[in-house]
Write an enzyme that holds these catalytic residues in place. Structure first.
Site, PDB file in Angstrom:
ATOM      1  N   ASP A   1      -1.545   7.007   5.996  1.00  0.00           N
ATOM      2  CA  ASP A   1      -1.239   5.638   6.156  1.00  0.00           C
ATOM      3  C   ASP A   1      -1.807   5.418   7.597  1.00  0.00           C
ATOM      4  O   ASP A   1      -2.796   5.970   8.586  1.00  0.00           O
ATOM      5  CB  ASP A   1      -0.120   5.200   6.847  1.00  0.00           C
ATOM      6  CG  ASP A   1       0.268   3.723   6.598  1.00  0.00           C
ATOM      7  OD1 ASP A   1       1.704   3.123   7.161  1.00  0.00           O
ATOM      8  OD2 ASP A   1      -0.464   3.188   6.550  1.00  0.00           O
TER       9      ASP A   1
ATOM     10  N   THR B   1      -5.037  -1.171   6.935  1.00  0.00           N
ATOM     11  CA  THR B   1      -5.576  -2.424   7.111  1.00  0.00           C
ATOM     12  C   THR B   1      -6.961  -3.439   7.564  1.00  0.00           C
ATOM     13  O   THR B   1      -7.280  -4.125   7.778  1.00  0.00           O
ATOM     14  CB  THR B   1      -4.053  -3.233   8.036  1.00  0.00           C
ATOM     15  OG1 THR B   1      -4.538  -2.395   9.431  1.00  0.00           O
ATOM     16  CG2 THR B   1      -2.942  -3.235   7.450  1.00  0.00           C
TER      17      THR B   1
ATOM     18  N   ARG C   1       7.271  -7.702   2.335  1.00  0.00           N
ATOM     19  CA  ARG C   1       7.770  -7.903   2.913  1.00  0.00           C
ATOM     20  C   ARG C   1       8.591  -8.628   3.983  1.00  0.00           C
ATOM     21  O   ARG C   1       9.705  -8.594   3.839  1.00  0.00           O
ATOM     22  CB  ARG C   1       7.199  -6.760   4.122  1.00  0.00           C
ATOM     23  CG  ARG C   1       7.677  -6.553   5.176  1.00  0.00           C
ATOM     24  CD  ARG C   1       7.391  -5.670   6.102  1.00  0.00           C
ATOM     25  NE  ARG C   1       6.503  -4.059   6.238  1.00  0.00           N
ATOM     26  CZ  ARG C   1       6.064  -3.614   6.449  1.00  0.00           C
ATOM     27  NH1 ARG C   1       4.417  -4.427   6.749  1.00  0.00           N
ATOM     28  NH2 ARG C   1       4.860  -2.232   6.080  1.00  0.00           N
TER      29      ARG C   1
ATOM     30  N   LYS D   1       0.599  -1.032   0.199  1.00  0.00           N
ATOM     31  CA  LYS D   1       0.043   0.425  -0.004  1.00  0.00           C
ATOM     32  C   LYS D   1       1.168   1.155   0.392  1.00  0.00           C
ATOM     33  O   LYS D   1       0.870   2.312  -0.773  1.00  0.00           O
ATOM     34  CB  LYS D   1      -1.108  -0.237   0.795  1.00  0.00           C
ATOM     35  CG  LYS D   1      -1.839  -0.922   1.652  1.00  0.00           C
ATOM     36  CD  LYS D   1      -3.418  -1.200   2.551  1.00  0.00           C
ATOM     37  CE  LYS D   1      -2.026  -1.395   3.683  1.00  0.00           C
ATOM     38  NZ  LYS D   1      -1.165  -2.565   3.961  1.00  0.00           N
ATOM     39  N   THR D   2       1.940   1.291   0.601  1.00  0.00           N
ATOM     40  CA  THR D   2       2.946   2.524   0.827  1.00  0.00           C
ATOM     41  C   THR D   2       3.853   2.589  -0.591  1.00  0.00           C
ATOM     42  O   THR D   2       3.913   3.780  -1.171  1.00  0.00           O
ATOM     43  CB  THR D   2       3.820   2.194   1.640  1.00  0.00           C
ATOM     44  OG1 THR D   2       2.858   2.023   3.596  1.00  0.00           O
ATOM     45  CG2 THR D   2       4.744   3.352   1.811  1.00  0.00           C
TER      46      THR D   2
HETATM   47  N1  LIG Z   1       4.122  -5.845  -5.507  1.00  0.00           N
HETATM   48  C1  LIG Z   1       5.238  -5.276  -4.416  1.00  0.00           C
HETATM   49  N2  LIG Z   1       6.389  -5.455  -6.016  1.00  0.00           N
HETATM   50  C2  LIG Z   1       8.061  -5.350  -4.923  1.00  0.00           C
HETATM   51  N3  LIG Z   1       8.009  -5.545  -4.276  1.00  0.00           N
HETATM   52  C3  LIG Z   1       6.608  -4.870  -3.121  1.00  0.00           C
HETATM   53  C4  LIG Z   1       5.883  -5.275  -3.129  1.00  0.00           C
HETATM   54  N4  LIG Z   1       4.900  -4.965  -2.618  1.00  0.00           N
HETATM   55  C5  LIG Z   1       5.730  -4.332  -1.700  1.00  0.00           C
HETATM   56  N5  LIG Z   1       6.616  -5.039  -2.127  1.00  0.00           N
HETATM   57  C6  LIG Z   1       8.112  -4.659  -0.805  1.00  0.00           C
HETATM   58  O1  LIG Z   1       7.458  -5.195   0.908  1.00  0.00           O
HETATM   59  C7  LIG Z   1       8.124  -4.112   1.335  1.00  0.00           C
HETATM   60  C8  LIG Z   1       6.482  -3.770   1.623  1.00  0.00           C
HETATM   61  O2  LIG Z   1       5.872  -2.796   1.280  1.00  0.00           O
HETATM   62  P1  LIG Z   1       5.015  -1.686   2.164  1.00  0.00           P
HETATM   63  O3  LIG Z   1       5.577  -0.967   3.100  1.00  0.00           O
HETATM   64  O4  LIG Z   1       4.273  -1.037   1.203  1.00  0.00           O
HETATM   65  O5  LIG Z   1       3.234  -2.881   2.442  1.00  0.00           O
HETATM   66  P2  LIG Z   1       1.957  -2.078   3.109  1.00  0.00           P
HETATM   67  O6  LIG Z   1       1.180  -2.727   2.711  1.00  0.00           O
HETATM   68  O7  LIG Z   1       2.340  -0.730   3.010  1.00  0.00           O
HETATM   69  O8  LIG Z   1       2.366  -2.365   4.931  1.00  0.00           O
HETATM   70  P3  LIG Z   1       1.670  -1.474   6.262  1.00  0.00           P
HETATM   71  O9  LIG Z   1       0.058  -1.269   6.155  1.00  0.00           O
HETATM   72  O10 LIG Z   1       2.527  -2.495   7.074  1.00  0.00           O
HETATM   73  O11 LIG Z   1       2.516  -0.386   6.047  1.00  0.00           O
HETATM   74  C9  LIG Z   1       8.046  -2.703   0.332  1.00  0.00           C
HETATM   75  O12 LIG Z   1       9.189  -1.986   0.865  1.00  0.00           O
HETATM   76  C10 LIG Z   1       8.732  -3.606  -0.717  1.00  0.00           C
HETATM   77  O13 LIG Z   1       9.437  -3.251  -1.004  1.00  0.00           O
END
Ligand SMILES: Nc1ncnc2c1ncn2[C@@H]1O[C@H](COP(=O)(O)OP(=O)(O)OP(=O)(O)O)[C@@H](O)[C@H]1O
Length: 371
Positions: free
Chosen positions: A138, A187, A246, A93-94
Site C-alpha cells: 500500500d 493515491t 468508504r 484499492k486495498t
Molecule cells: N467497489 C466496492 N464495492 C463495495 N465496497 C467497496 C468498494 N470499494 C471500496 N469499498 C468499501 O470501502 C472501504 C474502503 O476501501 P479500500 O480500503 O479498499 O480503499 P482504498 O482505495 O484502499 O483506500 P486507501 O487509499 O485509503 O487505502 C472498504 O472497506 C470496502 O468496504
C-alpha cells in the site's frame, strides 16, 4: 494510511480517510485509545469489504481488465503479472488487492511503503514469500529509494542481491525468489518513478463512484450489518458520501446508530436526514470544515483570490489539511477554483453559502501569497 486527499475531515468526527477522526472522537468519550479506535474502525471496514470480484461494485472497466488478467494467468497455471492500482482514498484499492489474492486462491502478504524504510526490510519480506503469493504494498509511492531499487530486480527477475557486511568486507549474495505477484496501491501515481511503474503489467485507475453504484454498496453493507434500509434512505446517503464507498459505509454506520438509538431500528428517510444533520453532512456531502472554508473565502476574502495558507489560517487549520483533505472535493464539485493568483469562489460557492456574489469590480482582496 495517509490522510485522504479529496475526502473532508468531517469536524463532527467523520474523518473520511483514516477513520481515527470519528472513532478517535468517540474514543475520547469512551476512554479508548486512538490506536484501539483505529483498530475498531479498521475492523468495521473489514467486516463490510467485498471478498470476490463479483461482489465488487462499479469500476466496470478495471474489473473487466482485471478479470481477463486473472483468467489468463489461471489458464496458463502461472502467477499473473504485477499490478498497480491507483486512485483517490477509499475507492477500493486495498479491497481489490485482497480480492486478487482470493480469486487466485493465493496467500496474501500486506505491507506498505512507509513500513519498508530499508532494503533489508524488503529483502526479509521477499525472501519469505511462498510461490504464487500476492505481495500487497500500500502507498507504494512512499517506499524508501534503496527498497524501491531492490524491488525493480525482484519484480523483473525474481531475484535480489542481498549485501552482507559493511565497507571493504561487504559481499553481495544473490537470492533467488519464487514467482510472486506484487500489487501496488497509490493515491499519487505521478510520484512513482518510471522504472517502477514500467514493471507493472497491469495498471488500474479507480475513479469516484456514481450515486447508483453507492446505493448498491450501501444496500449490500446494510444487509451485512443486518439492518433494514429503505431505498430512498440509501439514495440519500449515497448522494452525500462524496463518491467514496468508504464514506458511504461510514455514514451508513452512523445512520444505523441513530436509527437504533433514536429511531425504530429500521433506516428510513427520516433517520437518514436526522443522523446526517447530527453529523452536519449537508445535501452535497460537505461537512463543517468544508463550509467554513467556503464561508471564509466569501465573507473574509470577498471571493478571493486568496492564498491557500491565508485561507487555512482563516479557518484555523494547517495548509496541508485544507490542501489535501478539503480542497480536492470542493474543486471537483466546482465550489472552489484554483488560479495562479490564489483560490477563488465560483458562482456555485456563493449560492452554497447563501450569499450574493459581489458585483464585478467591487473591492476584491489583493492576491495574498501562500505562507
Ligand atoms: N467497489 C466496492 N464495492 C463495495 N465496497 C467497496 C468498494 N470499494 C471500496 N469499498 C468499501 O470501502 C472501504 C474502503 O476501501 P479500500 O480500503 O479498499 O480503499 P482504498 O482505495 O484502499 O483506500 P486507501 O487509499 O485509503 O487505502 C472498504 O472497506 C470496502 O468496504
Amino acid at each position: 494510511m495517509s490522510p485522504a486527499p479529496g475526502t473532508g475531515a468531517f469536524e463532527s468526527g467523520l474523518s473520511a480517510s483514516t477513520g481515527t477522526g470519528e472513532a478517535g472522537e468517540r474514543a475520547g468519550e469512551r476512554g479508548v485509545t486512538s490506536a484501539e479506535s483505529s483498530a475498531l474502525e479498521r475492523a468495521a471496514e473489514a467486516a463490510l469489504r467485498p471478498r470476490r470480484l463479483a461482489e465488487f461494485v462499479g469500476q466496470q472497466v478495471v474489473r473487466e481488465q482485471l478479470s481477463l488478467v486473472l483468467d489468463a494467468a489461471a489458464a496458463r497455471g502461472r502467477a499473473p503479472e504485477h499490478m498497480l492500482l491507483s486512485g483517490p482514498p477509499g475507492l477500493g484499492k486495498t479491497t481489490l488487492a485482497m480480492i486478487i489474492a482470493a480469486e487466485l486462491n493465493a496467500p496474501l502478504r500486506i505491507t506498505s511503503g512507509p513500513a519498508v524504510q530499508h532494503a533489508g526490510d524488503l529483502a526479509a519480506i521477499l525472501s519469505s514469500l511462498e510461490e504464487g503469493e500476492v505481495l500487497f504494498i500500500d502507498e507504494i509511492h512512499r517506499l524508501a529509494r534503496p527498497a524501491e531499487e531492490m524491488l525493480y530486480m525482484a519484480m523483473e527477475d525474481f531475484r535480489v542481491d542481498v549485501v552482507v557486511g559493511k565497507g571493504v568486507g561487504a559481499t553481495s549474495i544473490p537470492l533467488e525468489l519464487p514467482p510472486f505477484t506484487a500489487v501496488g496501491a497509490t493515491t499519487r501515481a505521478g510520484l512513482l518513478p518510471s522504472p517502477l511503474r514500467d514493471r507493472f503489467g497491469f495498471t488500474g485507475h479507480l475513479d469516484y463512484y456514481r450515486p447508483a453504484e453507492l446505493e448498491t454498496v450501501i444496500t449490500r453493507s446494510a444487509a451485512r450489518l443486518e439492518v433494514e434500509i429503505d431505498a430512498e434512505a440509501a439514495a440519500e446517503i449515497a448522494g452525500r458520501c462524496r463518491g467514496t464507498p468508504r464514506i458511504a459505509n461510514r455514514l451508513l454506520r452512523r445512520v444505523r446508530d441513530w436509527s437504533q438509538v433514536r429511531g425504530s431500528g429500521r433506516i428510513d428517510l427520516e433517520a437518514a436526514h436526522a443522523a446526517l444533520a447530527v453529523y452536519e453532512v449537508d445535501e452535497r456531502g460537505l461537512d463543517r470544515l468544508d463550509r467554513a472554508v467556503l464561508r471564509a473565502l466569501c465573507e473574509r476574502f470577498a471571493g478571493g483570490p486568496v492564498g491557500l495558507g491565508t485561507l487555512a489560517v482563516a479557518v484555523g487549520e494547517e495548509t496541508e489539511t485544507v490542501e489535501t483533505m478539503v480542497e480536492p472535493f470542493l474543486v471537483r464539485e466546482g465550489l472552489i477554483s484554483r488560479t495562479p493568483r490564489g483560490r477563488i469562489a465560483t458562482p456555485a460557492t456563493w449560492a452554497h453559502v447563501g450569499l450574493a456574489a459581489p458585483s464585478p469590480g467591487a473591492g476584491t482582496t489583493p492576491p495574498l501569497g501562500r505562507f
